[in-house]
Design a protein around this motif. Sequence first.
Motif, PDB file in Angstrom:
ATOM      1  N   THR A  78      13.840  66.520  11.532  1.00  0.00           N
ATOM      2  CA  THR A  78      14.712  66.669  12.691  1.00  0.00           C
ATOM      3  C   THR A  78      15.811  65.624  12.667  1.00  0.00           C
ATOM      4  N   SER A  79      16.956  66.001  13.203  1.00  0.00           N
ATOM      5  CA  SER A  79      18.078  65.070  13.267  1.00  0.00           C
ATOM      6  C   SER A  79      17.878  64.082  14.394  1.00  0.00           C
ATOM      7  N   SER A  80      18.605  62.979  14.330  1.00  0.00           N
ATOM      8  CA  SER A  80      18.614  62.033  15.440  1.00  0.00           C
ATOM      9  C   SER A  80      19.632  62.505  16.465  1.00  0.00           C
ATOM     10  N   GLY A  81      19.510  62.025  17.692  1.00  0.00           N
ATOM     11  CA  GLY A  81      20.442  62.419  18.741  1.00  0.00           C
ATOM     12  C   GLY A  81      19.937  61.966  20.085  1.00  0.00           C
ATOM     13  N   THR A  82      20.740  62.204  21.102  1.00  0.00           N
ATOM     14  CA  THR A  82      20.339  61.826  22.450  1.00  0.00           C
ATOM     15  C   THR A  82      19.341  62.854  22.985  1.00  0.00           C
ATOM     16  N   THR A  83      18.667  62.508  24.062  1.00  0.00           N
ATOM     17  CA  THR A  83      17.683  63.411  24.642  1.00  0.00           C
ATOM     18  C   THR A  83      18.321  64.680  25.180  1.00  0.00           C
ATOM     19  N   SER A  84      19.619  64.625  25.465  1.00  0.00           N
ATOM     20  CA  SER A  84      20.307  65.796  26.010  1.00  0.00           C
ATOM     21  C   SER A  84      20.898  66.685  24.927  1.00  0.00           C
ATOM     22  N   SER A 124      16.043  52.507  13.834  1.00  0.00           N
ATOM     23  CA  SER A 124      16.211  53.667  14.712  1.00  0.00           C
ATOM     24  C   SER A 124      15.493  54.892  14.167  1.00  0.00           C
ATOM     25  N   TYR A 125      15.289  54.938  12.864  1.00  0.00           N
ATOM     26  CA  TYR A 125      14.609  56.077  12.247  1.00  0.00           C
ATOM     27  C   TYR A 125      13.094  55.914  12.288  1.00  0.00           C
ATOM     28  N   LEU A 126      12.627  54.693  12.105  1.00  0.00           N
ATOM     29  CA  LEU A 126      11.186  54.444  12.157  1.00  0.00           C
ATOM     30  C   LEU A 126      10.627  54.667  13.552  1.00  0.00           C
ATOM     31  N   SER A 132      13.952  62.592   7.747  1.00  0.00           N
ATOM     32  CA  SER A 132      13.923  62.825   6.304  1.00  0.00           C
ATOM     33  C   SER A 132      14.270  61.549   5.543  1.00  0.00           C
ATOM     34  N   LEU A 133      15.089  60.680   6.152  1.00  0.00           N
ATOM     35  CA  LEU A 133      15.452  59.422   5.512  1.00  0.00           C
ATOM     36  C   LEU A 133      14.239  58.505   5.386  1.00  0.00           C
ATOM     37  N   VAL A 134      13.414  58.434   6.431  1.00  0.00           N
ATOM     38  CA  VAL A 134      12.201  57.623   6.369  1.00  0.00           C
ATOM     39  C   VAL A 134      11.253  58.179   5.316  1.00  0.00           C
ATOM     40  N   TYR A 135      11.142  59.498   5.247  1.00  0.00           N
ATOM     41  CA  TYR A 135      10.279  60.115   4.236  1.00  0.00           C
ATOM     42  C   TYR A 135      10.750  59.729   2.835  1.00  0.00           C
ATOM     43  N   MET A 136      12.055  59.798   2.603  1.00  0.00           N
ATOM     44  CA  MET A 136      12.608  59.428   1.304  1.00  0.00           C
ATOM     45  C   MET A 136      12.349  57.960   0.996  1.00  0.00           C
ATOM     46  N   ALA A 137      12.631  57.091   1.959  1.00  0.00           N
ATOM     47  CA  ALA A 137      12.450  55.654   1.741  1.00  0.00           C
ATOM     48  C   ALA A 137      10.988  55.331   1.448  1.00  0.00           C
ATOM     49  N   GLN A 138      10.071  55.990   2.155  1.00  0.00           N
ATOM     50  CA  GLN A 138       8.643  55.755   1.936  1.00  0.00           C
ATOM     51  C   GLN A 138       8.247  56.098   0.501  1.00  0.00           C
ATOM     52  N   LYS A 139       8.733  57.221  -0.003  1.00  0.00           N
ATOM     53  CA  LYS A 139       8.404  57.625  -1.366  1.00  0.00           C
ATOM     54  C   LYS A 139       9.035  56.683  -2.394  1.00  0.00           C
ATOM     55  N   LEU A 140      10.260  56.238  -2.136  1.00  0.00           N
ATOM     56  CA  LEU A 140      10.902  55.296  -3.055  1.00  0.00           C
ATOM     57  C   LEU A 140      10.142  53.971  -3.080  1.00  0.00           C
ATOM     58  N   ILE A 141       9.678  53.534  -1.916  1.00  0.00           N
ATOM     59  CA  ILE A 141       8.879  52.307  -1.844  1.00  0.00           C
ATOM     60  C   ILE A 141       7.595  52.473  -2.650  1.00  0.00           C
ATOM     61  N   GLU A 142       6.930  53.608  -2.466  1.00  0.00           N
ATOM     62  CA  GLU A 142       5.694  53.867  -3.207  1.00  0.00           C
ATOM     63  C   GLU A 142       5.951  53.938  -4.707  1.00  0.00           C
ATOM     64  N   ASN A 143       7.008  54.638  -5.097  1.00  0.00           N
ATOM     65  CA  ASN A 143       7.290  54.828  -6.520  1.00  0.00           C
ATOM     66  C   ASN A 143       7.798  53.569  -7.204  1.00  0.00           C
ATOM     67  N   SER A 144       8.284  52.618  -6.421  1.00  0.00           N
ATOM     68  CA  SER A 144       8.723  51.352  -7.022  1.00  0.00           C
ATOM     69  C   SER A 144       7.539  50.569  -7.587  1.00  0.00           C
ATOM     70  N   LYS A 145       6.364  50.786  -6.984  1.00  0.00           N
ATOM     71  CA  LYS A 145       5.118  50.107  -7.408  1.00  0.00           C
ATOM     72  C   LYS A 145       5.280  48.584  -7.409  1.00  0.00           C
ATOM     73  N   TYR A 234      25.063  59.381   1.336  1.00  0.00           N
ATOM     74  CA  TYR A 234      25.527  60.473   2.184  1.00  0.00           C
ATOM     75  C   TYR A 234      24.476  61.569   2.154  1.00  0.00           C
ATOM     76  N   GLY A 235      23.781  61.691   3.256  1.00  0.00           N
ATOM     77  CA  GLY A 235      22.751  62.709   3.364  1.00  0.00           C
ATOM     78  C   GLY A 235      22.629  63.127   4.810  1.00  0.00           C
ATOM     79  N   MET A 236      21.842  64.151   5.054  1.00  0.00           N
ATOM     80  CA  MET A 236      21.635  64.614   6.418  1.00  0.00           C
ATOM     81  C   MET A 236      20.361  65.439   6.488  1.00  0.00           C
ATOM     82  N   THR A 237      19.903  65.648   7.698  1.00  0.00           N
ATOM     83  CA  THR A 237      18.662  66.383   7.927  1.00  0.00           C
ATOM     84  C   THR A 237      18.673  67.740   7.247  1.00  0.00           C
ATOM     85  N   GLU A 238      19.825  68.404   7.256  1.00  0.00           N
ATOM     86  CA  GLU A 238      19.909  69.778   6.770  1.00  0.00           C
ATOM     87  C   GLU A 238      19.991  69.875   5.245  1.00  0.00           C
ATOM     88  N   LEU A 239      20.013  68.740   4.546  1.00  0.00           N
ATOM     89  CA  LEU A 239      20.094  68.722   3.084  1.00  0.00           C
ATOM     90  C   LEU A 239      18.840  68.108   2.482  1.00  0.00           C
TER      91      LEU A 239
END
Length: 326
Positions: A78-84, A124-126, A132-145, A234-239
Amino acid sequence: MLSETIFTIKSDQDFEKIALQVFKHQYINNLIYQRFCNLLGVTKSSVKHITDIPYLPIEFFKHEKILSSSSSIKKVFTSSGTTSSQLSKHYVTDLDIYTTSFCKGFEYFYGEISDYVVLALLPSYLEREGSSLVYMAQKLIENSKQPDSGFYLHEISELAQKLDSLTKKRKKVLLIGVSFALLDLVNTYEFCLRPETIIMETGGMKGRKEEMIRSELHQILTNGFGVSKIHSEYGMTELLSQAYSKGDGFFYCPPWMKIAIRDPEDALTINSIGKTGGINIIDLANINSCSFIATQDLGKKYSNGSFEIIGRFDHSDIRGCNLMVL
């Protein structure tokens, strides 16, 4: 399988061939995209060249379930955004494709992730679900070993100490962070990092600080960290793919991703090189959703294949993954 050929692309000819196959797959299996194409008078048989393929407006991800697969949904980003605001949702049926895309994409530009200590400053993402950015960062952290790799939320003093320690140990470091958090870091601590340290901003002030142009942000960060260039993602939720800039705000795509610039007054017309317009993206990793997306970002494309982000169309939501630039 078609999904396995995406990451074997070596040339523009390969890209067009596979893009046409992906279009036919999505036209058949994605009824929302099919209806959109039909309204434009485009059918599966009428598309002969990549330039014939319609781009789905990115707003559809806010209101529709964009799927080209009957497989079960494994994750909803999901994308980030305001509650409205209405959030975009990207329904992912194959997380392995996403993982392959961002791992191979990083490797294409920077080499093996295992060569780096990966530090992620993404407060703000955590603090929300579905990033999707947190998911990517988590995998990169894991794969860095690397035992020193990890996330940081608000612990900027610990992060400052870690950066100092890694600099003394002469470690290669990737620090990926949102703009406002990186600014907080350099406004609070002084650094003199190794030249090969990669400071990568993902954009996003999120209302926490006054927006500034990218060049101003980068100047503050280069001075603050003691590095010569600030990198950008440069990335986004939809990519499911990312473009990268190694400095000066010029982005490059991995081989399975391309952009085109559309005329802001005529969405079906593609601009010539060097003219400002709306950014259209082909992301073939989006095989199970939609690979052909018309974004609300404004940019320019250059003859060497690079592009830059100029800003956003008026009345568009501010996106967490993109720095607002002028």
